[in-house]
Scaffold this motif. Structure first.
Motif, PDB file in Angstrom:
ATOM      1  N   VAL A 148      58.031  -7.154  34.370  1.00  0.00           N
ATOM      2  CA  VAL A 148      59.391  -6.356  34.338  1.00  0.00           C
ATOM      3  C   VAL A 148      59.414  -5.103  33.938  1.00  0.00           C
ATOM      4  O   VAL A 148      59.877  -4.263  34.664  1.00  0.00           O
TER       5      VAL A 148
ATOM      6  N   ARG B  18      64.081 -10.884  29.239  1.00  0.00           N
ATOM      7  CA  ARG B  18      64.927 -10.654  28.158  1.00  0.00           C
ATOM      8  C   ARG B  18      64.292  -9.201  27.576  1.00  0.00           C
ATOM      9  O   ARG B  18      64.762  -8.341  27.268  1.00  0.00           O
TER      10      ARG B  18
ATOM     11  N   CYS C 122      63.415  -6.479  29.726  1.00  0.00           N
ATOM     12  CA  CYS C 122      64.645  -5.397  29.836  1.00  0.00           C
ATOM     13  C   CYS C 122      65.026  -4.587  28.589  1.00  0.00           C
ATOM     14  O   CYS C 122      65.413  -3.360  28.743  1.00  0.00           O
TER      15      CYS C 122
ATOM     16  N   ARG D  67      65.158  -0.563  28.618  1.00  0.00           N
ATOM     17  CA  ARG D  67      66.289   0.018  28.010  1.00  0.00           C
ATOM     18  C   ARG D  67      66.128   1.163  26.973  1.00  0.00           C
ATOM     19  O   ARG D  67      66.204   2.498  26.988  1.00  0.00           O
TER      20      ARG D  67
END
Length: 192
Positions: free
Chosen positions: A22, A59, A62, A66
């Motif tokens: 990710v 999760r 991400c 951020r």
């Protein structure tokens, strides 16, 4: 990382693998996962399948992206590395009585696994046997009065500017990692 539990019968990168995918896809930078002092902490979801690893990895990935998008990196100067080997005592389980109780409990667990070979879970049997062997050595140490040989452990500290990475082998408990952070003179200390 153990979100897939010990019952998974294939090799997996668990949640750090998905997290890295990710981060690298969204931030377009290489991602390195460093395990902290979490020897006594498990994932919030633990099931013997891939879904916990996938969802926890997404999760975490991400959240990493951020933070990556909001930080202001600064210059880093200097690299200093220190290393020391210490000799730590092996676990003794608190008392002779506790060691005896643990040996009895593990003997019962081993016998339970041996009496149920149809379960096909040889890894649980083997893990119980390994733990029993360790506990028997500790019990022998209590009864003989001869301590077991200490374990040689290399401790490292890597300073990069105002940040320090403290490293140790093994599954270090959270409380030890927190103590290291509190006692560190560095502005930012991470236990890995």
């Amino acid at each position: 990382p153990v979100s897939q539990t010990g019952r998974v019968d294939h090799i997996s990168a668990d949640f750090p693998g998905k997290m890295s995918e990710v981060v690298e896809a969204l931030a377009e930078v290489p991602c390195l996962y460093l395990q902290g002092a979490t020897g006594n902490i498990n994932a919030s979801i633990m099931e013997p399948e891939y879904e916990p690893a996938r969802t926890l990895g997404v999760r975490l990935g991400c959240e990493v992206v951020r933070v990556w998008e909001t930080i202001q990196p600064g210059p880093v100067t200097g690299l200093e590395i220190k290393s020391s080997t210490v000799h730590l005592p092996k676990i003794r389980y608190g008392s002779l009585e506790k060691a005896e109780a643990l040996v009895a409990s593990l003997q019962a667990e081993v016998e339970q696994h041996r009496s149920n070979p149809e379960s096909g879970n040889w890894s649980r049997l083997r893990w119980a046997e390994i733990r029993l062997e360790r506990a028997q050595r500790v019990l022998e140490s209590w009864t003989s009065g001869v301590p077991e040989e200490p374990i040689a452990v290399e401790l490292q500290a890597w300073r990069l500017g105002d940040m320090v990475l403290v490293a140790s082998p093994g599954e270090i408990f959270c409380q030890i990692g927190m103590r290291v952070k509190v006692g560190s003179p560095a502005a930012e200390t991470f236990f890995v």
